[in-house]
Enzyme design. Structure first.
Site, PDB file in Angstrom:
ATOM      1  N   LYS A  52       0.843  -1.206   0.000  1.00  0.00           N
ATOM      2  CA  LYS A  52       0.000   0.000   0.000  1.00  0.00           C
ATOM      3  C   LYS A  52       0.876   1.252   0.000  1.00  0.00           C
ATOM      4  CE  LYS A  52      -3.716  -2.573   2.158  1.00  0.00           C
ATOM      5  NZ  LYS A  52      -4.448  -2.948   3.371  1.00  0.00           N
ATOM      6  N   GLN A  96      -4.485  -1.837   9.752  1.00  0.00           N
ATOM      7  CA  GLN A  96      -4.425  -3.155   9.108  1.00  0.00           C
ATOM      8  C   GLN A  96      -4.974  -4.225  10.058  1.00  0.00           C
ATOM      9  OE1 GLN A  96      -3.373  -3.780   5.841  1.00  0.00           O
ATOM     10  NE2 GLN A  96      -4.103  -5.863   6.204  1.00  0.00           N
ATOM     11  N   ASP A 119     -10.942   2.485   4.353  1.00  0.00           N
ATOM     12  CA  ASP A 119     -11.247   1.058   4.202  1.00  0.00           C
ATOM     13  C   ASP A 119     -12.755   0.826   4.109  1.00  0.00           C
ATOM     14  OD1 ASP A 119      -9.000  -0.537   3.941  1.00  0.00           O
ATOM     15  OD2 ASP A 119      -8.656  -0.725   6.108  1.00  0.00           O
TER      16      ASP A 119
END
Ligand code: ADP
Length: 293
Positions: A52, A96, A119
Protein backbone atom coordinates in the site's frame (compact mmCIF):
# COMPACT_ATOMS: atom_id res chain seq x y z
CA UNK A 1 -14.37 -17.09 -22.52
CA UNK A 2 -12.73 -13.83 -21.50
CA UNK A 3 -10.29 -13.59 -18.59
CA UNK A 4 -10.99 -10.64 -16.30
CA UNK A 5 -7.50 -9.21 -15.95
CA UNK A 6 -7.30 -7.60 -12.52
CA UNK A 7 -3.67 -6.64 -12.93
CA UNK A 8 -4.25 -4.71 -16.13
CA UNK A 9 -7.39 -3.07 -14.75
CA UNK A 10 -5.62 -2.12 -11.53
CA UNK A 11 -2.72 -0.59 -13.49
CA UNK A 12 -5.16 1.45 -15.58
CA UNK A 13 -6.88 2.81 -12.45
CA UNK A 14 -3.56 3.64 -10.75
CA UNK A 15 -2.47 5.49 -13.92
CA UNK A 16 -5.69 7.51 -13.90
CA UNK A 17 -5.16 8.43 -10.25
CA UNK A 18 -1.49 9.35 -10.88
CA UNK A 19 -2.60 11.74 -13.63
CA UNK A 20 -5.07 13.34 -11.30
CA UNK A 21 -2.39 13.79 -8.63
CA UNK A 22 -0.20 15.51 -11.21
CA UNK A 23 -3.06 17.88 -12.03
CA UNK A 24 -3.64 18.60 -8.33
CA UNK A 25 0.09 19.38 -7.93
CA UNK A 26 0.13 21.56 -11.03
CA UNK A 27 -2.74 23.58 -9.57
CA UNK A 28 -0.91 23.99 -6.28
CA UNK A 29 -3.34 21.72 -4.40
CA UNK A 30 -2.60 19.40 -1.51
CA UNK A 31 -1.25 15.99 -2.44
CA UNK A 32 -3.43 13.16 -1.01
CA UNK A 33 -1.92 11.49 2.05
CA UNK A 34 -2.65 7.97 3.33
CA UNK A 35 -1.51 6.76 6.74
CA UNK A 36 -1.38 3.07 7.66
CA UNK A 37 -1.22 1.64 11.17
CA UNK A 38 0.35 -1.79 11.44
CA UNK A 39 0.43 -3.81 14.67
CA UNK A 40 2.82 -6.77 14.97
CA UNK A 41 4.90 -8.67 12.44
CA UNK A 42 2.47 -11.02 10.71
CA UNK A 43 4.05 -11.76 7.31
CA UNK A 44 0.87 -11.29 5.31
CA UNK A 45 -0.05 -7.99 6.99
CA UNK A 46 3.50 -6.60 6.63
CA UNK A 47 3.45 -7.38 2.89
CA UNK A 48 -0.02 -5.88 2.38
CA UNK A 49 0.87 -2.65 4.17
CA UNK A 50 4.23 -2.34 2.39
CA UNK A 51 2.46 -2.75 -0.95
CA UNK A 52 0.00 0.00 0.00
CA UNK A 53 2.84 2.37 0.87
CA UNK A 54 4.67 1.48 -2.37
CA UNK A 55 1.50 2.19 -4.36
CA UNK A 56 1.29 5.63 -2.70
CA UNK A 57 4.88 6.37 -3.78
CA UNK A 58 4.17 5.25 -7.33
CA UNK A 59 1.14 7.45 -7.88
CA UNK A 60 2.46 10.49 -6.03
CA UNK A 61 0.51 10.27 -2.76
CA UNK A 62 2.14 11.09 0.53
CA UNK A 63 2.11 8.22 3.03
CA UNK A 64 3.09 7.39 6.57
CA UNK A 65 3.49 3.99 8.13
CA UNK A 66 2.99 3.75 11.89
CA UNK A 67 4.18 0.48 13.38
CA UNK A 68 3.61 -1.02 16.82
CA UNK A 69 4.77 -4.20 18.50
CA UNK A 70 1.92 -6.63 19.13
CA UNK A 71 2.20 -5.75 22.82
CA UNK A 72 0.75 -2.26 22.15
CA UNK A 73 -2.18 -1.43 24.41
CA UNK A 74 -5.64 -0.60 23.12
CA UNK A 75 -5.31 2.78 24.79
CA UNK A 76 -2.12 3.64 22.87
CA UNK A 77 -3.73 2.62 19.61
CA UNK A 78 -6.88 4.66 20.27
CA UNK A 79 -4.67 7.63 21.14
CA UNK A 80 -2.88 7.36 17.78
CA UNK A 81 -6.20 7.11 15.94
CA UNK A 82 -7.34 10.28 17.67
CA UNK A 83 -4.16 12.02 16.46
CA UNK A 84 -4.72 10.81 12.91
CA UNK A 85 -8.36 11.94 13.05
CA UNK A 86 -7.16 15.43 13.93
CA UNK A 87 -4.14 15.63 11.61
CA UNK A 88 -5.08 17.85 8.66
CA UNK A 89 -2.25 16.44 6.56
CA UNK A 90 -3.78 12.93 6.72
CA UNK A 91 -6.71 12.59 4.31
CA UNK A 92 -7.38 8.95 5.05
CA UNK A 93 -5.96 6.12 7.11
CA UNK A 94 -6.29 2.41 7.69
CA UNK A 95 -5.63 0.12 10.61
CA UNK A 96 -4.43 -3.16 9.11
CA UNK A 97 -6.47 -6.12 10.35
CA UNK A 98 -6.34 -8.57 12.05
CA UNK A 99 -5.38 -7.01 15.39
CA UNK A 100 -4.02 -8.98 18.39
CA UNK A 101 -6.69 -10.59 20.57
CA UNK A 102 -6.26 -8.18 23.52
CA UNK A 103 -7.39 -5.29 21.30
CA UNK A 104 -11.08 -4.82 20.52
CA UNK A 105 -11.06 -4.39 16.73
CA UNK A 106 -14.67 -3.11 16.66
CA UNK A 107 -13.82 -0.38 19.14
CA UNK A 108 -10.77 0.57 17.09
CA UNK A 109 -12.77 0.76 13.85
CA UNK A 110 -15.50 2.83 15.52
CA UNK A 111 -12.92 5.32 16.77
CA UNK A 112 -11.85 6.19 13.20
CA UNK A 113 -13.39 9.38 11.85
CA UNK A 114 -15.76 8.10 9.10
CA UNK A 115 -14.50 10.92 6.86
CA UNK A 116 -11.03 9.35 6.96
CA UNK A 117 -12.17 5.69 6.97
CA UNK A 118 -10.84 4.80 3.51
CA UNK A 119 -11.25 1.06 4.20
CA UNK A 120 -14.99 1.67 4.49
CA UNK A 121 -15.28 -0.48 7.63
CA UNK A 122 -16.77 2.11 10.01
CA UNK A 123 -20.48 1.46 10.75
CA UNK A 124 -21.27 4.94 9.42
CA UNK A 125 -19.82 4.06 6.01
CA UNK A 126 -21.45 0.62 6.06
CA UNK A 127 -24.81 2.20 6.94
CA UNK A 128 -24.47 4.85 4.26
CA UNK A 129 -23.67 2.18 1.68
CA UNK A 130 -26.75 0.15 2.70
CA UNK A 131 -28.90 3.30 2.52
CA UNK A 132 -27.57 4.09 -0.95
CA UNK A 133 -25.79 7.25 0.21
CA UNK A 134 -22.34 8.33 -0.92
CA UNK A 135 -19.83 6.29 1.12
CA UNK A 136 -16.36 4.81 1.09
CA UNK A 137 -16.90 1.30 -0.25
CA UNK A 138 -14.76 -1.58 1.04
CA UNK A 139 -11.95 -2.32 -1.42
CA UNK A 140 -12.80 -5.84 -2.56
CA UNK A 141 -16.47 -5.25 -3.46
CA UNK A 142 -15.51 -1.91 -5.06
CA UNK A 143 -12.84 -3.69 -7.12
CA UNK A 144 -15.36 -6.26 -8.34
CA UNK A 145 -17.73 -3.46 -9.41
CA UNK A 146 -14.84 -1.92 -11.37
CA UNK A 147 -14.13 -5.21 -13.14
CA UNK A 148 -17.79 -5.65 -14.12
CA UNK A 149 -17.96 -2.07 -15.34
CA UNK A 150 -14.69 -1.93 -17.25
CA UNK A 151 -15.47 -5.21 -19.06
CA UNK A 152 -18.95 -3.87 -19.83
CA UNK A 153 -20.67 -6.87 -18.21
CA UNK A 154 -24.45 -6.57 -18.05
CA UNK A 155 -25.88 -6.95 -14.56
CA UNK A 156 -29.41 -5.52 -14.74
CA UNK A 157 -32.02 -8.23 -14.24
CA UNK A 158 -29.34 -10.90 -13.92
CA UNK A 159 -29.35 -13.43 -11.12
CA UNK A 160 -26.25 -12.92 -9.00
CA UNK A 161 -25.32 -15.57 -6.45
CA UNK A 162 -22.84 -14.39 -3.81
CA UNK A 163 -21.18 -17.13 -1.73
CA UNK A 164 -19.90 -15.98 1.69
CA UNK A 165 -21.37 -13.34 4.00
CA UNK A 166 -18.34 -11.68 5.59
CA UNK A 167 -18.60 -8.02 6.60
CA UNK A 168 -15.88 -6.97 4.20
CA UNK A 169 -16.68 -8.98 1.07
CA UNK A 170 -19.79 -11.16 0.73
CA UNK A 171 -22.31 -9.07 2.62
CA UNK A 172 -21.49 -5.67 1.05
CA UNK A 173 -21.19 -7.33 -2.38
CA UNK A 174 -24.72 -8.70 -2.11
CA UNK A 175 -26.05 -5.27 -1.15
CA UNK A 176 -24.21 -3.41 -3.92
CA UNK A 177 -25.35 -5.84 -6.62
CA UNK A 178 -28.97 -5.29 -5.59
CA UNK A 179 -28.79 -1.47 -5.75
CA UNK A 180 -30.56 0.52 -8.46
CA UNK A 181 -27.29 1.30 -10.22
CA UNK A 182 -24.82 -0.04 -12.73
CA UNK A 183 -23.22 -2.40 -11.86
CA UNK A 184 -26.22 -3.54 -9.87
CA UNK A 185 -29.94 -3.98 -10.50
CA UNK A 186 -29.35 -7.71 -10.13
CA UNK A 187 -31.54 -10.23 -8.33
CA UNK A 188 -29.28 -11.40 -5.54
CA UNK A 189 -29.03 -14.64 -3.59
CA UNK A 190 -26.60 -14.68 -0.67
CA UNK A 191 -25.30 -18.15 0.21
CA UNK A 192 -23.22 -19.04 3.28
CA UNK A 193 -22.16 -21.96 5.41
CA UNK A 194 -25.77 -22.73 6.44
CA UNK A 195 -27.07 -22.77 2.87
CA UNK A 196 -28.72 -26.07 1.93
CA UNK A 197 -27.77 -27.32 -1.53
CA UNK A 198 -25.38 -24.60 -2.68
CA UNK A 199 -25.26 -26.11 -6.19
CA UNK A 200 -29.04 -25.64 -6.61
CA UNK A 201 -28.52 -21.88 -6.22
CA UNK A 202 -25.31 -21.48 -8.19
CA UNK A 203 -26.72 -23.41 -11.19
CA UNK A 204 -29.29 -20.65 -11.62
CA UNK A 205 -26.72 -17.88 -11.46
CA UNK A 206 -25.82 -15.59 -14.34
CA UNK A 207 -23.11 -14.15 -12.10
CA UNK A 208 -21.33 -16.07 -9.30
CA UNK A 209 -19.19 -14.19 -6.80
CA UNK A 210 -17.43 -16.54 -4.39
CA UNK A 211 -15.69 -15.24 -1.23
CA UNK A 212 -15.34 -18.27 1.01
CA UNK A 213 -11.75 -19.48 1.20
CA UNK A 214 -12.36 -23.14 0.33
CA UNK A 215 -10.23 -24.15 -2.70
CA UNK A 216 -12.26 -25.87 -5.39
CA UNK A 217 -15.64 -25.25 -3.70
CA UNK A 218 -17.23 -24.20 -7.00
CA UNK A 219 -17.06 -27.09 -9.46
CA UNK A 220 -18.07 -27.24 -13.14
CA UNK A 221 -21.42 -28.97 -12.46
CA UNK A 222 -22.41 -25.96 -10.29
CA UNK A 223 -22.01 -23.42 -13.08
CA UNK A 224 -24.41 -22.71 -15.93
CA UNK A 225 -23.07 -22.21 -19.47
CA UNK A 226 -22.17 -18.59 -20.17
CA UNK A 227 -22.00 -17.55 -16.50
CA UNK A 228 -19.74 -14.77 -15.21
CA UNK A 229 -17.57 -16.13 -12.37
CA UNK A 230 -15.73 -13.88 -9.93
CA UNK A 231 -13.40 -15.71 -7.54
CA UNK A 232 -12.39 -13.81 -4.40
CA UNK A 233 -10.85 -16.81 -2.66
CA UNK A 234 -7.09 -16.82 -2.15
CA UNK A 235 -6.00 -19.78 -0.07
CA UNK A 236 -2.39 -20.89 0.27
CA UNK A 237 -2.02 -24.54 -0.67
CA UNK A 238 1.19 -26.55 -0.46
CA UNK A 239 3.09 -26.84 -3.72
CA UNK A 240 6.53 -28.46 -3.54
CA UNK A 241 7.33 -27.37 -7.12
CA UNK A 242 7.32 -23.70 -6.06
CA UNK A 243 10.26 -22.01 -4.39
CA UNK A 244 7.96 -20.57 -1.73
CA UNK A 245 6.52 -24.04 -1.08
CA UNK A 246 2.97 -22.89 -1.72
CA UNK A 247 0.69 -21.40 -4.36
CA UNK A 248 -2.59 -19.49 -4.21
CA UNK A 249 -5.83 -21.22 -5.06
CA UNK A 250 -9.25 -19.69 -5.50
CA UNK A 251 -12.67 -21.03 -4.48
CA UNK A 252 -13.33 -22.02 -8.09
CA UNK A 253 -12.07 -25.16 -9.82
CA UNK A 254 -10.68 -22.90 -12.54
CA UNK A 255 -9.55 -25.45 -15.16
CA UNK A 256 -12.91 -27.20 -15.29
CA UNK A 257 -15.12 -24.11 -14.81
CA UNK A 258 -13.40 -21.62 -17.14
CA UNK A 259 -14.47 -23.24 -20.45
CA UNK A 260 -18.15 -22.84 -19.44
CA UNK A 261 -17.87 -19.14 -18.59
CA UNK A 262 -18.39 -15.96 -20.57
CA UNK A 263 -16.04 -14.18 -18.15
CA UNK A 264 -13.93 -15.47 -15.27
CA UNK A 265 -11.27 -14.07 -12.92
CA UNK A 266 -7.98 -15.95 -12.53
CA UNK A 267 -6.38 -16.50 -9.08
CA UNK A 268 -3.99 -14.84 -8.61
CA UNK A 269 -4.30 -11.81 -10.88
CA UNK A 270 -8.07 -11.36 -10.72
CA UNK A 271 -9.77 -9.51 -7.88
CA UNK A 272 -6.66 -9.28 -5.67
CA UNK A 273 -4.71 -6.55 -7.52
CA UNK A 274 -7.77 -4.28 -7.51
CA UNK A 275 -7.97 -3.92 -3.76
CA UNK A 276 -4.97 -1.58 -3.53
CA UNK A 277 -6.22 0.48 -6.48
CA UNK A 278 -9.57 0.90 -4.71
CA UNK A 279 -7.87 1.99 -1.48
CA UNK A 280 -5.98 4.62 -3.48
CA UNK A 281 -9.24 5.72 -5.11
CA UNK A 282 -10.90 6.10 -1.71
CA UNK A 283 -7.91 8.14 -0.50
CA UNK A 284 -8.18 10.42 -3.53
CA UNK A 285 -11.90 10.85 -2.83
CA UNK A 286 -11.07 11.66 0.79
CA UNK A 287 -8.54 14.30 -0.28
CA UNK A 288 -11.11 15.79 -2.66
CA UNK A 289 -13.76 15.65 0.09
CA UNK A 290 -16.06 13.89 -2.36
CA UNK A 291 -17.94 11.72 0.12
CA UNK A 292 -18.67 13.96 3.10
CA UNK A 293 -18.11 17.39 1.57
P1 ADP B 1 -13.61 -13.11 3.47
O1 ADP B 1 -13.05 -12.14 4.44
O2 ADP B 1 -12.70 -13.40 2.30
O3 ADP B 1 -14.98 -12.75 2.98
P2 ADP B 1 -14.29 -14.98 5.65
O4 ADP B 1 -13.43 -16.14 6.07
O5 ADP B 1 -14.46 -13.82 6.56
O6 ADP B 1 -13.74 -14.54 4.20
O7 ADP B 1 -15.74 -15.50 5.32
C1 ADP B 1 -15.97 -16.74 4.75
C2 ADP B 1 -17.46 -16.86 4.44
O8 ADP B 1 -17.65 -18.08 3.74
C3 ADP B 1 -18.39 -16.89 5.64
O9 ADP B 1 -19.38 -15.91 5.45
C4 ADP B 1 -19.04 -18.29 5.59
O10 ADP B 1 -20.42 -18.25 5.91
C5 ADP B 1 -18.85 -18.70 4.16
N1 ADP B 1 -18.71 -20.16 4.04
C6 ADP B 1 -17.89 -20.96 4.73
N2 ADP B 1 -18.02 -22.24 4.33
C7 ADP B 1 -18.97 -22.25 3.37
C8 ADP B 1 -19.55 -23.26 2.55
N3 ADP B 1 -19.19 -24.53 2.65
N4 ADP B 1 -20.48 -22.88 1.66
C9 ADP B 1 -20.85 -21.62 1.52
N5 ADP B 1 -20.33 -20.61 2.25
C10 ADP B 1 -19.41 -20.91 3.17
Amino acid sequence: MTLLDGKKTSEAILQEIAHEVQAIKANGGKVPHLAAVLVGNDGGSVTYVNNKVLACDRIGFGSSLIRYEDTVTEQELLQKIQELNEDDNVDGFIVQLPLPKHINAEKVIESIDPRKDVDGFHPTNVGRMVAGLNAYLPATPAGILQLLQRYDIQTSGKHCVVIGRSNIVGSPMSILMSKAAYPGNATVTLCHRNTNNLAYHTRQADIIISAVGIPGLVTADMVKDGAVVIDVGTTRVQDASRKSGYRLRGDVDFDAVAPKCSFITPVPGGVGPLTIAMLMQNTLRAAKKEVYG
